[in-house]
Design a protein around this motif. Structure first.
Motif, PDB file in Angstrom:
ATOM      1  N   LYS B   2       0.851  -1.176   0.000  1.00  0.00           N
ATOM      2  CA  LYS B   2       0.000   0.000   0.000  1.00  0.00           C
ATOM      3  C   LYS B   2       0.892   1.232   0.000  1.00  0.00           C
ATOM      4  O   LYS B   2       1.726   1.402   0.881  1.00  0.00           O
ATOM      5  CB  LYS B   2      -0.889  -0.023   1.249  1.00  0.00           C
ATOM      6  N   PRO B   3       0.735   2.111  -1.003  1.00  0.00           N
ATOM      7  CA  PRO B   3       1.651   3.249  -1.075  1.00  0.00           C
ATOM      8  C   PRO B   3       1.446   4.225   0.085  1.00  0.00           C
ATOM      9  O   PRO B   3       0.320   4.452   0.521  1.00  0.00           O
ATOM     10  CB  PRO B   3       1.311   3.918  -2.409  1.00  0.00           C
ATOM     11  N   SER B   4       2.535   4.761   0.569  1.00  0.00           N
ATOM     12  CA  SER B   4       2.460   5.703   1.693  1.00  0.00           C
ATOM     13  C   SER B   4       3.633   6.676   1.621  1.00  0.00           C
ATOM     14  O   SER B   4       4.524   6.512   0.799  1.00  0.00           O
ATOM     15  CB  SER B   4       2.506   4.932   3.014  1.00  0.00           C
ATOM     16  N   ILE B   5       3.607   7.667   2.488  1.00  0.00           N
ATOM     17  CA  ILE B   5       4.711   8.632   2.546  1.00  0.00           C
ATOM     18  C   ILE B   5       5.317   8.617   3.943  1.00  0.00           C
ATOM     19  O   ILE B   5       4.689   8.155   4.895  1.00  0.00           O
ATOM     20  CB  ILE B   5       4.250  10.057   2.177  1.00  0.00           C
ATOM     21  N   PRO B   6       6.552   9.097   4.096  1.00  0.00           N
ATOM     22  CA  PRO B   6       7.204   9.047   5.404  1.00  0.00           C
ATOM     23  C   PRO B   6       6.416   9.827   6.463  1.00  0.00           C
ATOM     24  O   PRO B   6       5.779  10.835   6.163  1.00  0.00           O
ATOM     25  CB  PRO B   6       8.562   9.715   5.139  1.00  0.00           C
ATOM     26  N   LYS B   7       6.502   9.335   7.679  1.00  0.00           N
ATOM     27  CA  LYS B   7       5.898  10.009   8.834  1.00  0.00           C
ATOM     28  C   LYS B   7       6.279  11.490   8.871  1.00  0.00           C
ATOM     29  O   LYS B   7       7.438  11.829   8.671  1.00  0.00           O
ATOM     30  CB  LYS B   7       6.425   9.392  10.138  1.00  0.00           C
ATOM     31  N   GLY B   8       5.307  12.341   9.166  1.00  0.00           N
ATOM     32  CA  GLY B   8       5.628  13.758   9.327  1.00  0.00           C
ATOM     33  C   GLY B   8       5.724  14.533   8.024  1.00  0.00           C
ATOM     34  O   GLY B   8       6.018  15.717   8.036  1.00  0.00           O
ATOM     35  N   THR B   9       5.491  13.850   6.892  1.00  0.00           N
ATOM     36  CA  THR B   9       5.474  14.573   5.609  1.00  0.00           C
ATOM     37  C   THR B   9       4.054  14.574   5.061  1.00  0.00           C
ATOM     38  O   THR B   9       3.201  13.837   5.549  1.00  0.00           O
ATOM     39  CB  THR B   9       6.416  13.933   4.568  1.00  0.00           C
ATOM     40  N   ARG B  10       3.812  15.385   4.054  1.00  0.00           N
ATOM     41  CA  ARG B  10       2.452  15.548   3.535  1.00  0.00           C
ATOM     42  C   ARG B  10       2.401  15.645   2.013  1.00  0.00           C
ATOM     43  O   ARG B  10       3.297  16.203   1.396  1.00  0.00           O
ATOM     44  CB  ARG B  10       1.833  16.845   4.101  1.00  0.00           C
ATOM     45  N   ASP B 161      12.180  15.932  13.887  1.00  0.00           N
ATOM     46  CA  ASP B 161      11.380  15.998  15.105  1.00  0.00           C
ATOM     47  C   ASP B 161      10.422  14.827  15.163  1.00  0.00           C
ATOM     48  O   ASP B 161      10.051  14.274  14.137  1.00  0.00           O
ATOM     49  CB  ASP B 161      10.532  17.276  15.077  1.00  0.00           C
ATOM     50  N   ARG B 162       9.983  14.488  16.386  1.00  0.00           N
ATOM     51  CA  ARG B 162       8.938  13.489  16.469  1.00  0.00           C
ATOM     52  C   ARG B 162       7.654  14.096  15.890  1.00  0.00           C
ATOM     53  O   ARG B 162       7.211  15.152  16.330  1.00  0.00           O
ATOM     54  CB  ARG B 162       8.706  13.059  17.917  1.00  0.00           C
ATOM     55  N   PRO B 163       7.070  13.459  14.849  1.00  0.00           N
ATOM     56  CA  PRO B 163       5.873  14.046  14.235  1.00  0.00           C
ATOM     57  C   PRO B 163       4.723  14.102  15.240  1.00  0.00           C
ATOM     58  O   PRO B 163       4.534  13.172  16.016  1.00  0.00           O
ATOM     59  CB  PRO B 163       5.542  13.078  13.093  1.00  0.00           C
ATOM     60  N   GLN B 164       3.992  15.200  15.242  1.00  0.00           N
ATOM     61  CA  GLN B 164       2.796  15.305  16.069  1.00  0.00           C
ATOM     62  C   GLN B 164       1.865  16.318  15.416  1.00  0.00           C
ATOM     63  O   GLN B 164       2.236  16.978  14.458  1.00  0.00           O
ATOM     64  CB  GLN B 164       3.166  15.733  17.493  1.00  0.00           C
ATOM     65  N   LYS B 165       0.660  16.412  15.963  1.00  0.00           N
ATOM     66  CA  LYS B 165      -0.347  17.281  15.355  1.00  0.00           C
ATOM     67  C   LYS B 165       0.202  18.699  15.144  1.00  0.00           C
ATOM     68  O   LYS B 165       0.678  19.346  16.063  1.00  0.00           O
ATOM     69  CB  LYS B 165      -1.583  17.339  16.267  1.00  0.00           C
ATOM     70  N   ASP B 373       2.483  27.118   7.670  1.00  0.00           N
ATOM     71  CA  ASP B 373       1.571  26.057   8.108  1.00  0.00           C
ATOM     72  C   ASP B 373       0.619  26.532   9.191  1.00  0.00           C
ATOM     73  O   ASP B 373      -0.571  26.246   9.162  1.00  0.00           O
ATOM     74  CB  ASP B 373       2.370  24.853   8.611  1.00  0.00           C
ATOM     75  N   ARG B 374       1.161  27.267  10.156  1.00  0.00           N
ATOM     76  CA  ARG B 374       0.305  27.774  11.232  1.00  0.00           C
ATOM     77  C   ARG B 374      -0.667  28.820  10.726  1.00  0.00           C
ATOM     78  O   ARG B 374      -1.813  28.887  11.162  1.00  0.00           O
ATOM     79  CB  ARG B 374       1.173  28.367  12.340  1.00  0.00           C
ATOM     80  N   ILE B 375      -0.202  29.676   9.809  1.00  0.00           N
ATOM     81  CA  ILE B 375      -1.090  30.674   9.227  1.00  0.00           C
ATOM     82  C   ILE B 375      -2.242  29.965   8.503  1.00  0.00           C
ATOM     83  O   ILE B 375      -3.406  30.348   8.622  1.00  0.00           O
ATOM     84  CB  ILE B 375      -0.324  31.602   8.254  1.00  0.00           C
ATOM     85  N   TYR B 376      -1.896  28.905   7.787  1.00  0.00           N
ATOM     86  CA  TYR B 376      -2.908  28.109   7.087  1.00  0.00           C
ATOM     87  C   TYR B 376      -3.960  27.602   8.073  1.00  0.00           C
ATOM     88  O   TYR B 376      -5.167  27.748   7.847  1.00  0.00           O
ATOM     89  CB  TYR B 376      -2.234  26.931   6.382  1.00  0.00           C
ATOM     90  N   ASP B 377      -3.498  27.022   9.166  1.00  0.00           N
ATOM     91  CA  ASP B 377      -4.433  26.460  10.142  1.00  0.00           C
ATOM     92  C   ASP B 377      -5.345  27.537  10.720  1.00  0.00           C
ATOM     93  O   ASP B 377      -6.543  27.305  10.910  1.00  0.00           O
ATOM     94  CB  ASP B 377      -3.656  25.761  11.274  1.00  0.00           C
ATOM     95  N   VAL B 378      -4.772  28.714  11.007  1.00  0.00           N
ATOM     96  CA  VAL B 378      -5.563  29.799  11.585  1.00  0.00           C
ATOM     97  C   VAL B 378      -6.596  30.308  10.577  1.00  0.00           C
ATOM     98  O   VAL B 378      -7.782  30.447  10.893  1.00  0.00           O
ATOM     99  CB  VAL B 378      -4.641  30.955  12.045  1.00  0.00           C
ATOM    100  N   LEU B 379      -6.158  30.570   9.343  1.00  0.00           N
ATOM    101  CA  LEU B 379      -7.090  31.055   8.319  1.00  0.00           C
ATOM    102  C   LEU B 379      -8.204  30.040   8.081  1.00  0.00           C
ATOM    103  O   LEU B 379      -9.367  30.399   7.881  1.00  0.00           O
ATOM    104  CB  LEU B 379      -6.350  31.342   7.007  1.00  0.00           C
ATOM    105  N   ASN B 380      -7.823  28.785   8.126  1.00  0.00           N
ATOM    106  CA  ASN B 380      -8.779  27.702   7.907  1.00  0.00           C
ATOM    107  C   ASN B 380      -9.824  27.677   9.012  1.00  0.00           C
ATOM    108  O   ASN B 380     -11.025  27.624   8.758  1.00  0.00           O
ATOM    109  CB  ASN B 380      -8.015  26.375   7.868  1.00  0.00           C
ATOM    110  N   GLU B 381      -9.348  27.758  10.253  1.00  0.00           N
ATOM    111  CA  GLU B 381     -10.274  27.726  11.388  1.00  0.00           C
ATOM    112  C   GLU B 381     -11.244  28.896  11.332  1.00  0.00           C
ATOM    113  O   GLU B 381     -12.427  28.757  11.629  1.00  0.00           O
ATOM    114  CB  GLU B 381      -9.485  27.779  12.706  1.00  0.00           C
ATOM    115  N   LEU B 382     -10.726  30.073  10.950  1.00  0.00           N
ATOM    116  CA  LEU B 382     -11.541  31.284  10.968  1.00  0.00           C
ATOM    117  C   LEU B 382     -12.268  31.508   9.646  1.00  0.00           C
ATOM    118  O   LEU B 382     -12.924  32.537   9.459  1.00  0.00           O
ATOM    119  CB  LEU B 382     -10.662  32.491  11.295  1.00  0.00           C
TER     120      LEU B 382
END
Lengths: 483, 483
Positions: B2-10, B161-165, B373-382
């Motif tokens: 099953k194709p996948s990508i490395p942890k912490g990448t998108r 880094d250890r990947p996390q949310k 990335d953080r700007i994206y998350d904020v704009l998305n939420e709002l």
């Protein structure tokens, strides 16, 4: 330590950046004009996604990334050493043997087989092209994707090639592919797209088109169907090694005299596209696949001529193979029709089973890839970058002290509010000469000079750096002029 | 597999891409408005360029790249094994000892010290931030650069880094720096720039400003000048751990009761910027460096208020330290003033000796970094992404057969010539429903439907996909409507 960068990589200066962005933006705009949408994939892919997809040579040229943390945790065990004949006893024996031969340095590679070590210390690698990650993307996200899927992707790729002039270890590819549609309209549109990109760049090009099925047909009718790869690889070199060279290589590959004789009229044939197609029809009359290839080519050339007014020269080139064995239909290659640089500046084709390697068979795709670095070199040689493509702000405020600077800062804010790229020389105590040469070096076309006179009257001195002309004018007029 | 990508990448889908590009383009436009020019540096830097620049933790988090080719050629020699007590005899002994203890698996790490192996097999690494490569760039190209050098750089960086949310191993930084100018005008301009970026994005923010010299002054007057790092690290956490937490940490670090008492009014102080400055002036009256920091802050706040109408809230926050020890003057941090996401969405400051590590001392710089990335998350939420920011072509041609498709292709060329992003459903035999749902899925707002009627009359059926409204109209009118 004198700072440096790795062999085969580059820094890009502002001047180079704006020119590169001009190329990327032109390509992007045309991609979008044709309905392609952007995606991006990670720089790092899992090792198994990439390995085995580019041949043995490719595997070697893939940059591998060391596992982070304790990357030796999965290293070979004693069992492995036994397996390769280096058991506990073996170690000491080997060392003693080497010593008795007067060898004092024992390379670690004698202890560890890199082929075995690699999977233990590296499970990720850098993207080698955009096609394989795209195939992986399509399979992984197949349930979110609407087919036919038209995507474009502009990202760097990395290859551990030996660095040489014009060949880099990090370079950008600009790919557009349609996946999930067999229609030849896609081929037609891609040729139009290529034509649009290069006419927007002002670069005359020749677009060469061939079809892999025609190549298969040729191999079939000369009785060497199983040697199709050898035949295409050889005749693809016609440009470089000439007819005699091609024939020599074919003979070496075991193509018989009779087959070779049948091939000659083909290699030598010149004429209009219609004459070529007619000739092929006669020659390949007995080959079903060959005739199918001819029909595809006919559709593409006919539709192109009925649909659009291509600015580029377009040519049916039956020697075109691009050495890429995954093409199954159309093969496309583009070269500049001016200047001295002869390398391919765009290429592509149809592949019937790109995603099969990742478990999604029978999805046909067709795509093209622009090489931004080569396009840059060609535009540079031919002086085709527009003058407007310059790394520069439009206006610099030059001041003679802190008061003048304070006076200018709100004016600067006003100019920027109008959307005019502008700046102020930050050190208000710097000499006029220094500030002016800053404008010169940065190729800033206009300078506002503010001293006590200007502050009193509000009439600012605007200097055109190209003509040297200097006028007294209000900030509002400056804004209107530069907007 | 099953194709996948490395942890912490998108992977980024078209929808995400256009939103991300909206953020990058907004930032880029403002960077250019302020006179910053783009550069790019290679993804891979030489190991010695990066190592030791980010602390021990940073060294560990740098992704290392395996040397290509025979990467074990420089591996440890026999001498090295002797040095670490694993000489020829030692090998066999060690193996035997381990065996006698019933251990059957001998990890390779027992044989090889990773610290020694690493330099032998890896001499390149992935960019960890944009600041160190920029410093390297400035030193390497110092003779081609006009100072002050205002550059911006928008490129991905990689951290193991250890990947996390919300935290990724590959993410973009968007940096703007001025190097080679001590003028505080640069700080003023950077705050204005930040304000411009976020008002263009429609996001209300609070811009916090501090000065490292003030922090030094505080450490000085409480008699703990040598504990400046511990003190700033602790009070930087005030937001998270509160006054008691800060005091506890300070005590643990050996700050005495007297010093702690002197610090209290500072930690607790609230008021207007002017009140804060006045309070600091009294408190730091005896500290030369502290007073210098206050003067810098006064200049920045005064000039900002005289020069521009900031839309953002701006605050002097003496607890702001950002934990980064290379700042020597201004410290800047930006947080969203709406929504639930509290992370920093921009930060920066002045550093007096960034290029010293590469042999060019005494060059002062000041810069900021936006976290896309953080700007994206904020704009998305709002819900702040404009509706026009959609991954879509404007027009789709839907046809009922090959004749209709052939009829439409020149029309499509005409529409594209007018610069309207448009496409045709490539498979002319596809059912109407399939073609319409393609338009739906891709959120294409207009569809032209062409059957035999339309071909006869030239009056095309234009459907507005949002309203469902369908009108008969000429291609010229469609072009005028959509242009």
């Amino acid at each position: 330590m004198k700072p440096s960068i790795p062999k085969g990589t580059r820094d890009f200066s502002p001047q180079e950046m704006v020119r590169r962005n001009y190329i990327f933006d032109t390509i992007k705009k045309v991609f979008q004009l044709y309905g392609f949408l952007p995606i991006e994939t990670p720089t790092m892919e899992n090792m198994e996604t990439l390995m085995g997809k580019y041949g043995e040579e490719g595997d070697r040229l893939i940059f591998k990334i060391l596992d982070s943390g304790d990357y030796l945790k999965d290293a070979p065990t004693e069992d492995y050493f036994k397996e390769i004949g280096l058991d506990v006893g073996g170690f000491a024996e080997m060392f003693n043997e080497l010593k008795s031969k007067g060898q004092t340095e024992i390379p670690l590679s004698k202890l560890i087989n890199p082929k075995t070590l690699l999977p233990a210390i590296s499970e990720k690698a850098l993207r080698y092209d955009l096609t394989v990650p795209f195939a992986r993307y399509v399979v992984q996200h197949q349930n979110e994707i609407t087919f036919p899927f038209k995507r474009y992707q502009i990202q760097p790729v990395w290859r551990a090639d030996r660095p040489q002039k014009g060949r880099y270890r990090e370079f950008y590819q600009c790919d557009a592919d349609v996946i999930g549609s067999n229609s030849l309209v896609n081929e037609v549109e891609l040729v139009q797209l290529i034509d649009d990109v290069y006419s927007n760049l002002g670069l005359p090009v020749i677009i060469k088109i061939n079809n892999r099925k025609v190549l298969s047909g040729i191999a079939e009718v000369i009785g060497e169907a199983d040697k199709i790869i050898d035949i295409t690889v050889a005749i693809d070199k016609l440009d470089k090694i000439g007819v005699d060279g091609v024939n020599k290589e074919l003979t070496e590959k075991g193509i018989g005299v009779e087959a070779l004789n049948k091939l000659q009229p083909l290699i030598n044939f010149t004429g209009t596209t219609q004459e070529k197609l007619d000739f092929l029809k006669t020659l390949l009359a007995a080959s079903e696949i060959g005739l199918k290839g001819i029909a595809e080519l006919e559709y593409i050339f006919k539709t192109l001529s009925q649909t659009s007014n291509l600015k580029s020269q377009i040519e049916l080139d039956i020697t075109l193979a691009r050495g890429l064995n995954y093409y199954t239909g159309a093969i496309i290659e583009v070269k500049a029709n001016a200047g001295t640089l002869t390398g391919s500046i765009c290429g592509g084709g149809r592949y019937d089973d790109l995603t099969g390697i990742f478990g999604l068979p029978n999805v046909s795709g067709v795509g093209i890839s622009f090489g931004a670095d080569r396009i840059y070199d060609v535009l540079n040689e031919l002086n085709l970058f527009p003058e407007s493509v310059a790394a520069s702000t439009k206006l610099l405020f030059v001041t003679f002290g802190e008061d003048e600077q304070n006076y200018c800062l709100p004016l600067l804010a006003q100019v920027r509010k109008a959307g005019i790229n502008s700046e102020i020389y930050p050190d208000s105590k710097a000499k006029m000469k220094k500030q002016m040469s800053y404008a010169d070096d940065k190729k800033i076309p206009f300078v506002v000079i503010v001293g006590s006179d200007e502050m009193e009257t509000g009439m600012l001195s605007l200097k055109n750096m190209a003509s040297g002309e200097q006028t007294k004018t209000k900030i509002e007029d400056i804004i209107n002029t530069l907007k």
